[in-house]
Design a protein around this motif. Structure first.
Motif, PDB file in Angstrom:
ATOM      1  N   ASP A  31       3.303  -1.707   3.469  1.00 13.14           N
ATOM      2  CA  ASP A  31       3.164  -1.598   2.016  1.00 13.14           C
ATOM      3  C   ASP A  31       3.869  -0.364   1.485  1.00 13.14           C
ATOM      4  O   ASP A  31       4.401  -0.363   0.376  1.00 13.14           O
ATOM      5  CB  ASP A  31       1.682  -1.564   1.617  1.00 13.14           C
TER       6      ASP A  31
ATOM      7  N   GLU B 292       4.535  -2.046  -2.164  1.00 14.49           N
ATOM      8  CA  GLU B 292       3.463  -2.895  -2.672  1.00 14.49           C
ATOM      9  C   GLU B 292       2.161  -2.115  -2.767  1.00 14.49           C
ATOM     10  O   GLU B 292       2.013  -1.049  -2.189  1.00 14.49           O
ATOM     11  CB  GLU B 292       3.272  -4.091  -1.728  1.00 14.49           C
TER      12      GLU B 292
ATOM     13  N   ASN C 219      -1.458  -0.942  -2.043  1.00 17.34           N
ATOM     14  CA  ASN C 219      -2.385  -0.850  -0.920  1.00 17.34           C
ATOM     15  C   ASN C 219      -3.483   0.104  -1.362  1.00 17.34           C
ATOM     16  O   ASN C 219      -3.219   1.189  -1.861  1.00 17.34           O
ATOM     17  CB  ASN C 219      -1.664  -0.301   0.315  1.00 17.34           C
TER      18      ASN C 219
END
Lengths: 289, 219
Positions: free
Chosen positions: A205, A210, A212
């Protein structure tokens, strides 16, 4: 449901090992019967634990029988025969997997994810038709989770809440016995799965940028090892309190049979797994039973 | 030093709102004309009036705050009862509605979080409670219990055994040093290395099966 809930093999009775495998095969077979061959990929270890748990609480024993299976063509294997509970678990797997893929598509939307989601669309449709209540719960909780993730929420408990609630509600739909302890057990299993998955995905991630939950809570990530060391206390606290709650709830529940397998998972398996993820700084993804 | 606003107005603390207003008006009237007097006397009267105004508005603000919370201790007791009855959402909204947040508030909030299985948030609130009331044993004990919770359900010996991780330590045999290292009621109590052997055999069996052979014919 990503397959983190496993027994500690070193302390597993052989009978329970056989049972574990048999239940796995049983769910797989049930999936095939309901949805065809491809969705058999959705079967995972977490659902085996769930299946054993609800069978136990509902007082329905498995019937193990030697059967042939396409994945193990050489010999007949022990497998649990299909029953209504297993059918529900199988449908649940399909729905959960589809929603996870759907979540990936909404997050990143790479071609790979879209294609995968497409593959399971049909099975999901059928599962949703058979069990609309499951679909509703999963969709609702995933939406709640997405909203939190979108807001980049850094409160660990708050972000893990939708997943815990999802498990709690789903288990409640499958089996209405067990009362508060069962609810607490399911909630904490869901919470634990979410958190351990986040811990597992730290590096990935971070690279892809992204969301997390741990990266949102502690933004000072450089590499996995130093990150875990720097926040060891907080990480251990979040994970092990959940494990302790699971253990406590499981100890209070009355199980009809196969209590050993559940005890092994709740008292040892989860702790070992947590420890492994906190110690081991290499890729943890490949877990085999 | 700040004077008690009730003393400035010359009234009792439990005076009802309408009487308070009367008292304030009367006091104000005393100085109302004097402030236009020349010199010292006028300035003093103006200062007095300002004091009165401040005291009156202080009291009103204070009463308004308290009105929202009711009596703090009774609210806390109610919230505690709600938590006991399992009405977590009600307790939460009651806590949310409070303006004053003393240590007890954080303590109750931490219990609500705890009951919701939000352990991290619960810990944060408890820490706040401990910070606000450092000497309070109820809070510090609760915090200690929460911190110890991670290892609950196991005696320390077992926790240590488990902490040795997935790999079973082959040097540590059961019953060594005359001290059983596991509760015999536990799974596989008293047979650890044997288990490894079994697992290895099963692995070997699986491998053989993969190649079409068979090591253990019964499974």
């Amino acid at each position: 449901m990503f397959g983190y809930v496993l027994p500690d093999k070193n302390y597993l009775y052989l009978k329970d090992y056989a049972l574990f495998q048999g239940v796995y095969c049983g769910i797989c077979k049930s999936t095939k019967k309901q949805f065809g061959n491809l969705p058999r990929l959705s079967v995972n270890y977490d659902s085996v634990f769930l299946s054993v748990l609800v069978h136990n609480l509902c007082g329905e024993d498995y019937t193990l029988e030697k059967q042939r299976c396409i994945l193990h063509p050489l010999r007949k294997r022990n497998m649990a025969l299909d029953d209504p509970l297993s059918a529900k678990i199988a449908a649940l797997n399909v729905l959960l997997l589809w929603h996870k893929l759907n979540d990936d598509v909404i997050d990143g939307g790479k071609f790979k994810h879209r294609a995968a989601r497409r593959l399971f669309a049909r099975a999901r449709k059928k599962a949703a038709r058979s069990f609309p209540e499951f679909e509703a719960v999963i969709a609702e909780e995933y939406a709640r989770l997405r909203a939190l993730e979108k807001a980049k929420c850094g409160e660990i408990d708050r972000v893990a809440d939708p997943f815990g609630c999802m498990m709690e509600r789903l288990c409640g739909l499958i089996c209405d016995r067990g009362g508060e302890d069962f609810k607490s057990l399911c909630y904490n299993v869901g919470r634990w799965i979410y958190l351990i998955d986040a811990l597992d995905d730290l590096e990935k991630d971070h690279k892809s940028g992204e969301y997390n939950v741990f990266l949102a809570a502690f933004p000072d990530f450089s590499d996995r090892q130093s990150f875990v060391e720097a926040h060891r206390q907080d990480l251990e606290f979040s994970l092990y309190t959940g494990v302790a709650a699971i253990e406590e709830a499981a100890a209070k529940l009355d199980f009809c049979f196969n209590a050993d397998l559940i005890k092994n998972v709740t008292e040892r398996g989860l702790r070992v797994r947590t420890k492994l993820f906190l110690e081991n700084h290499c890729q943890c993804k490949k877990i085999r039973m | 030093m700040q004077k008690n606003p009730y003393v400035i107005l010359g009234v009792d603390e439990n005076i009802p709102d309408d009487q308070l207003y009367e008292a304030y008006r009367k006091k104000r009237a005393e100085y109302a004309d004097a402030r236009f007097q020349p010199g010292e006397a006028g300035a003093e009267a103006a200062q007095k009036m300002e004091e009165l105004d401040n005291a009156y508005s202080d009291i009103l603000a204070d009463r308004k705050n308290r009105g929202a919370d009711g009596d703090v201790t009774t609210v806390f007791a109610e919230v505690e009862q709600m938590i006991k009855d399992g009405k977590l959402n009600e307790a939460q909204s009651r806590l949310d509605g409070m303006n004053q947040r003393p240590a007890e508030w954080h303590y109750l909030q931490s219990i609500v979080f705890y009951r919701k299985n939000w352990y991290g948030e619960s810990k944060k609130q408890l820490e706040m409670a401990c910070q606000q009331a450092p000497g309070n044993h109820k809070y510090s004990d609760a915090l200690m219990r929460l911190n110890n919770r991670m290892n609950q359900g196991q005696n320390p010996q077992q926790a240590k055994n488990n902490a040795s991780g997935q790999q079973y330590d082959p040097n540590q045999r059961p019953g060594q040093n005359g001290q059983p290292n596991m509760d015999p009621n536990r799974q596989m109590g008293g047979c650890g290395t044997e288990m490894n052997c079994c697992a290895n055999l099963i692995c070997a069996d699986c491998c053989c099966e993969m190649m079409g052979g068979d090591l253990i014919s019964c499974c």
